[in-house]
Design a protein around this motif. Sequence first.
Motif, PDB file in Angstrom:
ATOM      1  N   GLU A  98       0.852  -1.187   0.000  1.00 57.71           N
ATOM      2  CA  GLU A  98       0.000   0.000   0.000  1.00 57.71           C
ATOM      3  C   GLU A  98       0.893   1.245   0.000  1.00 57.71           C
ATOM      4  O   GLU A  98       1.845   1.317   0.774  1.00 57.71           O
ATOM      5  CB  GLU A  98      -0.865   0.030   1.262  1.00 57.71           C
ATOM      6  CG  GLU A  98      -1.925  -1.045   1.295  1.00 57.71           C
ATOM      7  CD  GLU A  98      -3.056  -0.770   0.331  1.00 57.71           C
ATOM      8  OE1 GLU A  98      -3.428   0.410   0.148  1.00 57.71           O
ATOM      9  OE2 GLU A  98      -3.551  -1.736  -0.268  1.00 57.71           O
ATOM     10  N   PRO A  99       0.603   2.218  -0.835  1.00 58.59           N
ATOM     11  CA  PRO A  99       1.384   3.456  -0.782  1.00 58.59           C
ATOM     12  C   PRO A  99       1.130   4.187   0.532  1.00 58.59           C
ATOM     13  O   PRO A  99       0.028   4.157   1.068  1.00 58.59           O
ATOM     14  CB  PRO A  99       0.891   4.260  -1.983  1.00 58.59           C
ATOM     15  CG  PRO A  99      -0.413   3.660  -2.368  1.00 58.59           C
ATOM     16  CD  PRO A  99      -0.423   2.259  -1.875  1.00 58.59           C
ATOM     17  N   ARG A 100       2.180   4.818   1.048  1.00 60.46           N
ATOM     18  CA  ARG A 100       2.076   5.621   2.275  1.00 60.46           C
ATOM     19  C   ARG A 100       2.382   7.063   1.909  1.00 60.46           C
ATOM     20  O   ARG A 100       3.349   7.353   1.223  1.00 60.46           O
ATOM     21  CB  ARG A 100       3.067   5.128   3.316  1.00 60.46           C
ATOM     22  CG  ARG A 100       2.728   3.712   3.783  1.00 60.46           C
ATOM     23  CD  ARG A 100       3.647   3.268   4.860  1.00 60.46           C
ATOM     24  NE  ARG A 100       3.532   4.223   5.969  1.00 60.46           N
ATOM     25  CZ  ARG A 100       4.329   4.228   7.011  1.00 60.46           C
ATOM     26  NH1 ARG A 100       5.295   3.360   7.104  1.00 60.46           N
ATOM     27  NH2 ARG A 100       4.174   5.107   7.966  1.00 60.46           N
ATOM     28  N   PHE A 101       1.534   7.966   2.382  1.00 67.92           N
ATOM     29  CA  PHE A 101       1.653   9.386   2.068  1.00 67.92           C
ATOM     30  C   PHE A 101       2.072  10.163   3.299  1.00 67.92           C
ATOM     31  O   PHE A 101       1.746   9.780   4.422  1.00 67.92           O
ATOM     32  CB  PHE A 101       0.310   9.946   1.578  1.00 67.92           C
ATOM     33  CG  PHE A 101      -0.188   9.294   0.327  1.00 67.92           C
ATOM     34  CD1 PHE A 101       0.186   9.782  -0.904  1.00 67.92           C
ATOM     35  CD2 PHE A 101      -1.027   8.186   0.388  1.00 67.92           C
ATOM     36  CE1 PHE A 101      -0.277   9.180  -2.072  1.00 67.92           C
ATOM     37  CE2 PHE A 101      -1.487   7.577  -0.765  1.00 67.92           C
ATOM     38  CZ  PHE A 101      -1.111   8.075  -1.994  1.00 67.92           C
ATOM     39  N   GLY A 102       2.759  11.262   3.073  1.00 65.56           N
ATOM     40  CA  GLY A 102       3.108  12.169   4.159  1.00 65.56           C
ATOM     41  C   GLY A 102       3.069  13.596   3.653  1.00 65.56           C
ATOM     42  O   GLY A 102       3.167  13.847   2.447  1.00 65.56           O
ATOM     43  N   TYR A 103       2.922  14.508   4.574  1.00 66.13           N
ATOM     44  CA  TYR A 103       3.001  15.937   4.232  1.00 66.13           C
ATOM     45  C   TYR A 103       3.971  16.589   5.200  1.00 66.13           C
ATOM     46  O   TYR A 103       3.886  16.396   6.411  1.00 66.13           O
ATOM     47  CB  TYR A 103       1.629  16.621   4.323  1.00 66.13           C
ATOM     48  CG  TYR A 103       1.730  18.091   4.028  1.00 66.13           C
ATOM     49  CD1 TYR A 103       1.945  18.529   2.727  1.00 66.13           C
ATOM     50  CD2 TYR A 103       1.682  19.036   5.046  1.00 66.13           C
ATOM     51  CE1 TYR A 103       2.078  19.874   2.439  1.00 66.13           C
ATOM     52  CE2 TYR A 103       1.815  20.384   4.771  1.00 66.13           C
ATOM     53  CZ  TYR A 103       2.016  20.798   3.467  1.00 66.13           C
ATOM     54  OH  TYR A 103       2.156  22.126   3.184  1.00 66.13           O
ATOM     55  N   TRP A 104       4.898  17.335   4.660  1.00 66.69           N
ATOM     56  CA  TRP A 104       5.943  17.997   5.425  1.00 66.69           C
ATOM     57  C   TRP A 104       5.842  19.499   5.169  1.00 66.69           C
ATOM     58  O   TRP A 104       6.198  19.965   4.089  1.00 66.69           O
ATOM     59  CB  TRP A 104       7.308  17.464   4.993  1.00 66.69           C
ATOM     60  CG  TRP A 104       7.373  15.972   5.037  1.00 66.69           C
ATOM     61  CD1 TRP A 104       6.934  15.094   4.081  1.00 66.69           C
ATOM     62  CD2 TRP A 104       7.838  15.176   6.108  1.00 66.69           C
ATOM     63  NE1 TRP A 104       7.117  13.810   4.486  1.00 66.69           N
ATOM     64  CE2 TRP A 104       7.681  13.822   5.733  1.00 66.69           C
ATOM     65  CE3 TRP A 104       8.387  15.471   7.354  1.00 66.69           C
ATOM     66  CZ2 TRP A 104       8.042  12.774   6.562  1.00 66.69           C
ATOM     67  CZ3 TRP A 104       8.754  14.419   8.171  1.00 66.69           C
ATOM     68  CH2 TRP A 104       8.582  13.099   7.788  1.00 66.69           C
ATOM     69  N   SER A 111      14.827  16.627   6.563  1.00 63.52           N
ATOM     70  CA  SER A 111      15.801  15.548   6.684  1.00 63.52           C
ATOM     71  C   SER A 111      15.186  14.323   7.373  1.00 63.52           C
ATOM     72  O   SER A 111      15.752  13.243   7.338  1.00 63.52           O
ATOM     73  CB  SER A 111      17.045  16.018   7.451  1.00 63.52           C
ATOM     74  OG  SER A 111      16.723  16.264   8.807  1.00 63.52           O
ATOM     75  N   ARG A 112      14.013  14.502   7.956  1.00 66.59           N
ATOM     76  CA  ARG A 112      13.319  13.393   8.622  1.00 66.59           C
ATOM     77  C   ARG A 112      12.469  12.567   7.652  1.00 66.59           C
ATOM     78  O   ARG A 112      11.893  11.567   8.041  1.00 66.59           O
ATOM     79  CB  ARG A 112      12.448  13.933   9.755  1.00 66.59           C
ATOM     80  CG  ARG A 112      13.301  14.597  10.846  1.00 66.59           C
ATOM     81  CD  ARG A 112      12.487  15.046  12.023  1.00 66.59           C
ATOM     82  NE  ARG A 112      11.866  13.883  12.640  1.00 66.59           N
ATOM     83  CZ  ARG A 112      10.649  13.904  13.178  1.00 66.59           C
ATOM     84  NH1 ARG A 112       9.935  15.009  13.182  1.00 66.59           N
ATOM     85  NH2 ARG A 112      10.149  12.817  13.715  1.00 66.59           N
ATOM     86  N   ILE A 113      12.404  12.983   6.389  1.00 70.23           N
ATOM     87  CA  ILE A 113      11.686  12.187   5.397  1.00 70.23           C
ATOM     88  C   ILE A 113      12.456  10.875   5.237  1.00 70.23           C
ATOM     89  O   ILE A 113      13.653  10.887   4.976  1.00 70.23           O
ATOM     90  CB  ILE A 113      11.568  12.930   4.046  1.00 70.23           C
ATOM     91  CG1 ILE A 113      10.761  14.221   4.215  1.00 70.23           C
ATOM     92  CG2 ILE A 113      10.933  12.030   2.990  1.00 70.23           C
ATOM     93  CD1 ILE A 113      10.711  15.094   2.977  1.00 70.23           C
ATOM     94  N   PRO A 114      11.809   9.731   5.426  1.00 76.26           N
ATOM     95  CA  PRO A 114      12.507   8.444   5.386  1.00 76.26           C
ATOM     96  C   PRO A 114      13.228   8.194   4.061  1.00 76.26           C
ATOM     97  O   PRO A 114      12.753   8.600   2.995  1.00 76.26           O
ATOM     98  CB  PRO A 114      11.390   7.419   5.590  1.00 76.26           C
ATOM     99  CG  PRO A 114      10.268   8.177   6.219  1.00 76.26           C
ATOM    100  CD  PRO A 114      10.378   9.576   5.705  1.00 76.26           C
ATOM    101  N   ILE A 129       5.653  10.101  -0.725  1.00 80.65           N
ATOM    102  CA  ILE A 129       4.972   8.833  -0.951  1.00 80.65           C
ATOM    103  C   ILE A 129       6.031   7.735  -0.969  1.00 80.65           C
ATOM    104  O   ILE A 129       7.151   7.952  -1.430  1.00 80.65           O
ATOM    105  CB  ILE A 129       4.176   8.849  -2.293  1.00 80.65           C
ATOM    106  CG1 ILE A 129       3.310   7.607  -2.431  1.00 80.65           C
ATOM    107  CG2 ILE A 129       5.089   9.017  -3.468  1.00 80.65           C
ATOM    108  CD1 ILE A 129       2.313   7.672  -3.578  1.00 80.65           C
ATOM    109  N   SER A 130       5.669   6.606  -0.406  1.00 82.10           N
ATOM    110  CA  SER A 130       6.557   5.446  -0.447  1.00 82.10           C
ATOM    111  C   SER A 130       5.733   4.185  -0.584  1.00 82.10           C
ATOM    112  O   SER A 130       4.571   4.147  -0.193  1.00 82.10           O
ATOM    113  CB  SER A 130       7.449   5.387   0.804  1.00 82.10           C
ATOM    114  OG  SER A 130       6.663   5.151   1.937  1.00 82.10           O
ATOM    115  N   TRP A 131       6.357   3.187  -1.146  1.00 81.89           N
ATOM    116  CA  TRP A 131       5.732   1.879  -1.297  1.00 81.89           C
ATOM    117  C   TRP A 131       6.544   0.850  -0.511  1.00 81.89           C
ATOM    118  O   TRP A 131       6.733  -0.249  -0.958  1.00 81.89           O
ATOM    119  CB  TRP A 131       5.677   1.478  -2.755  1.00 81.89           C
ATOM    120  CG  TRP A 131       4.502   1.983  -3.509  1.00 81.89           C
ATOM    121  CD1 TRP A 131       3.327   1.326  -3.679  1.00 81.89           C
ATOM    122  CD2 TRP A 131       4.359   3.223  -4.207  1.00 81.89           C
ATOM    123  NE1 TRP A 131       2.472   2.083  -4.434  1.00 81.89           N
ATOM    124  CE2 TRP A 131       3.085   3.245  -4.771  1.00 81.89           C
ATOM    125  CE3 TRP A 131       5.198   4.309  -4.411  1.00 81.89           C
ATOM    126  CZ2 TRP A 131       2.621   4.317  -5.532  1.00 81.89           C
ATOM    127  CZ3 TRP A 131       4.749   5.367  -5.144  1.00 81.89           C
ATOM    128  CH2 TRP A 131       3.468   5.369  -5.696  1.00 81.89           C
TER     129      TRP A 131
END
Length: 132
Positions: A98-104, A111-114, A129-131
Motif C-alpha cells: 500500500e502506498p504511504r503518504f506524508g506531508y511535510w 531531513s526526517r523524510i525516510p 509517498i513510499s511503497w
Amino acid sequence: MTIKHGVSFADLHLWFAWFLPGFCRIAADEGIELAAERGWFPFGVVRRAGFAYLAVRPALDGEGVEFGARAYGPDGDQAAAAMVEQIQAWDRGGRNTEPRFGYWPADSDHSRIPAGTSFMPKTHGVISISWS
C-alpha cells in the motif's frame, strides 16, 4: 507483466504519476480510432514526437491479462519503453504494498523524510509517498 483476474492494479496510475516523466491522462472522443479499441486505459506518456498508452491483452494462459504499452509517432518506441519499464518497476516494488503518504510543511525538518521515499515539492511544503 501479467496480473491474474480479480487482482487490483488501482495504484499503477499513481506510480506512473510519480515515477514516469511525461505521464498524462488520455481522453479519446467518440469516433476516434483509439476510443473504439478494446483493452486500453486512459494513462499515457509523452516522449518528444511520440506517445504510448497503457494497453492490456488476455494472457496466453487465459488466467489474467498482460500489461504493456502501445506506441504512436516517431518517438513512440521510447515512450512505450519508458512505460513498460515503470510497469515492471511497479510490479517489483509497488504492486503488493500500500502506498504511504506524508506531508511535510515548508518550515519542518525535511531531513526526517525516510530514505527511499519519493517527494514532490509544493508551495507550502513537501508531499511524500513510499511503497515500502
